[in-house]
Design a protein around this motif. Structure first.
Motif, PDB file in Angstrom:
ATOM      1  N   SER A 143       0.926  -1.201   0.072  1.00 45.00           N
ATOM      2  CA  SER A 143      -0.231   0.063   0.029  1.00 45.00           C
ATOM      3  C   SER A 143       0.916   1.241  -0.044  1.00 45.00           C
ATOM      4  CB  SER A 143      -1.036  -0.014   1.183  1.00 45.00           C
ATOM      5  OG  SER A 143      -1.691  -1.048   1.411  1.00 45.00           O
ATOM      6  N   LYS A 144       0.744   2.015  -1.204  1.00 45.60           N
ATOM      7  CA  LYS A 144       1.317   3.574  -1.022  1.00 45.60           C
ATOM      8  C   LYS A 144       0.680   4.454  -0.502  1.00 45.60           C
ATOM      9  CE  LYS A 144       3.909   6.155  -4.515  1.00 45.60           C
ATOM     10  NZ  LYS A 144       4.383   6.515  -5.615  1.00 45.60           N
ATOM     11  N   TYR A 145       0.970   4.640   0.844  1.00 44.27           N
ATOM     12  CA  TYR A 145       0.116   5.696   1.480  1.00 44.27           C
ATOM     13  C   TYR A 145       1.383   6.985   1.511  1.00 44.27           C
ATOM     14  CZ  TYR A 145      -1.836   1.869   4.298  1.00 44.27           C
ATOM     15  OH  TYR A 145      -2.394   0.811   4.615  1.00 44.27           O
ATOM     16  N   SER A 146       0.114   7.995   1.495  1.00 45.75           N
ATOM     17  CA  SER A 146       0.860   9.436   1.008  1.00 45.75           C
ATOM     18  C   SER A 146       1.547  10.011   2.492  1.00 45.75           C
ATOM     19  CB  SER A 146      -0.101  10.329   0.588  1.00 45.75           C
ATOM     20  OG  SER A 146      -1.192  10.609   1.559  1.00 45.75           O
ATOM     21  N   VAL A 147       2.228  10.867   2.240  1.00 39.52           N
ATOM     22  CA  VAL A 147       2.834  11.505   3.672  1.00 39.52           C
ATOM     23  C   VAL A 147       1.544  12.285   4.262  1.00 39.52           C
ATOM     24  CG1 VAL A 147       4.112  13.232   4.515  1.00 39.52           C
ATOM     25  CG2 VAL A 147       5.178  11.779   2.777  1.00 39.52           C
ATOM     26  N   ASN A 148       0.644  12.953   3.296  1.00 41.71           N
ATOM     27  CA  ASN A 148      -0.611  13.475   4.100  1.00 41.71           C
ATOM     28  C   ASN A 148      -1.499  12.316   5.024  1.00 41.71           C
ATOM     29  OD1 ASN A 148      -1.917  15.942   4.509  1.00 41.71           O
ATOM     30  ND2 ASN A 148      -3.679  14.811   3.514  1.00 41.71           N
ATOM     31  N   ASP A 149      -1.366  11.172   4.436  1.00 41.29           N
ATOM     32  CA  ASP A 149      -2.305   9.865   5.242  1.00 41.29           C
ATOM     33  C   ASP A 149      -1.697  10.054   6.483  1.00 41.29           C
ATOM     34  OD1 ASP A 149      -3.749   9.709   2.969  1.00 41.29           O
ATOM     35  OD2 ASP A 149      -2.671   7.909   2.068  1.00 41.29           O
ATOM     36  N   LEU A 150      -0.207   9.751   6.647  1.00 49.48           N
ATOM     37  CA  LEU A 150       0.283   9.672   7.951  1.00 49.48           C
ATOM     38  C   LEU A 150       0.425  10.710   8.801  1.00 49.48           C
ATOM     39  CD1 LEU A 150       3.800   7.909   6.308  1.00 49.48           C
ATOM     40  CD2 LEU A 150       1.494   6.584   7.401  1.00 49.48           C
ATOM     41  N   ILE A 151       0.468  11.913   8.225  1.00 53.79           N
ATOM     42  CA  ILE A 151       0.412  13.093   8.956  1.00 53.79           C
ATOM     43  C   ILE A 151      -1.238  13.366   9.621  1.00 53.79           C
ATOM     44  CG2 ILE A 151       0.088  15.785   9.014  1.00 53.79           C
ATOM     45  CD1 ILE A 151       2.444  15.697   6.993  1.00 53.79           C
ATOM     46  N   LEU A 152      -2.312  12.809   8.802  1.00 50.99           N
ATOM     47  CA  LEU A 152      -3.623  12.980   9.327  1.00 50.99           C
ATOM     48  C   LEU A 152      -3.664  11.826  10.368  1.00 50.99           C
ATOM     49  CD1 LEU A 152      -5.688  13.027   5.845  1.00 50.99           C
ATOM     50  CD2 LEU A 152      -5.540  14.835   7.862  1.00 50.99           C
ATOM     51  N   LYS A 153      -3.247  10.905  10.214  1.00 51.25           N
ATOM     52  CA  LYS A 153      -3.194   9.785  11.425  1.00 51.25           C
ATOM     53  C   LYS A 153      -2.558  10.045  12.706  1.00 51.25           C
ATOM     54  CE  LYS A 153      -4.161   5.710  13.220  1.00 51.25           C
ATOM     55  NZ  LYS A 153      -5.393   5.419  13.601  1.00 51.25           N
ATOM     56  N   ALA A 154      -1.470  10.629  12.403  1.00 53.40           N
ATOM     57  CA  ALA A 154      -0.663  11.205  13.571  1.00 53.40           C
ATOM     58  C   ALA A 154      -1.282  12.186  14.222  1.00 53.40           C
ATOM     59  CB  ALA A 154       0.694  11.624  13.188  1.00 53.40           C
TER      60      ALA A 154
END
Length: 256
Positions: A136-147
């Motif tokens: 799965s290619k998660y975007s940096v924005n996905d990880l920022i939203l999760k954090a």
């Protein structure tokens, strides 16, 4: 000085008769474009003098219609003077709403901005690891939203509403999406309760439908905190405006 007594008008020149004109009057008439045949001379025997020519020229100028005044440059509704080549487009629809809400936010909320740099070396390693292990290619924005969602669960939001303080029970995460017509903030509801897959899918779905103007009104209302990510544009620092009635907003800049 008292006006000189008016001299009796001389008789009009007879058609075909030789005009009696002083040399100076003839020269002046040629210069001013005065038709001598239409003048009645005030000199001896009806001789046309320079003052007759000047009087005729002044009379013709006074009788001519005044030149139209140059059209005033139109002013924009706000009072700005327009310059040649300027284009005026009426502010309407989403742009008008965004402008009104930005002004309202900036007027009503005291902005308190804090800037910090974050070392994201481990985050980028984690992203590569997820890609290698899950495909799965998660975007940096996905990880920022999760954090951000996890952080807001650990530190509940507080909003000030008049003389009362509201502690928010939900983490409804607004995600700023830029469109050609303006800016819209679709909302990921209860983002803290979503796994990374579900959060990433929700973010991509909302962004896609926002750009095709397919969001329902409920999908861009009710946020409690927003994230505005300008990192993809190379922005190093900026001050986002709070999206009312949110308690705050996180501005994300470029990874270096």
């Amino acid at each position: 000085a008292p006006a000189a007594p008016a001299a009796a008008p001389a008789a009009a020149p007879v058609a075909g008769a030789r005009l009696r004109v002083s040399p100076l009057a003839r020269k002046t008439a040629a210069k001013l474009g005065v038709d001598l045949s239409k003048l009645i001379g005030s000199g001896p025997s009806g001789r046309i003098r320079q003052q007759d020519v000047l009087a005729a020229a002044n009379a013709a100028q006074a009788a001519a219609p005044a030149p139209a005044a140059p059209a005033a440059r139109p002013a924009a509704k706000g009072g700005l003077e327009l310059m040649e080549g300027d284009t005026v487009v009426k502010l309407a629809g989403m742009r008008k709403v965004v402008a009104q809400r930005m002004l309202q936010s900036h007027t009503e909320i005291p902005p308190v901005t804090q800037n910090t740099k974050v070392d994201v070396t481990e985050l980028m390693k984690f992203r590569k690891m997820l890609l290698a292990e899950t495909g799965s290619k998660y975007s940096v924005n996905d990880l920022i939203l999760k954090a951000t969602a996890k952080c807001l669960r650990a530190h509940p939001l507080v909003s000030l509403d008049g003389d009362q303080v509201i502690q928010r029970a939900h983490v409804n995460l607004g995600m700023a999406v830029a469109l050609d017509a303006g800016l819209i903030v679709p909302v990921i509801r209860d983002a803290d309760r979503l796994g990374l897959d579900a959060l990433s899918a929700a973010a991509k779905d909302l962004a896609s439908r926002a750009k095709s103007n397919k969001l329902t009104p409920d999908e861009y209302k009710g946020s409690t905190f927003s994230v505005s990510n300008l990192g993809m544009f190379g922005i190093e620092t900026f001050t986002p405006i709070v999206n009312q009635p949110d308690a705050g907003i996180l501005g994300v800049c470029a990874i270096q």
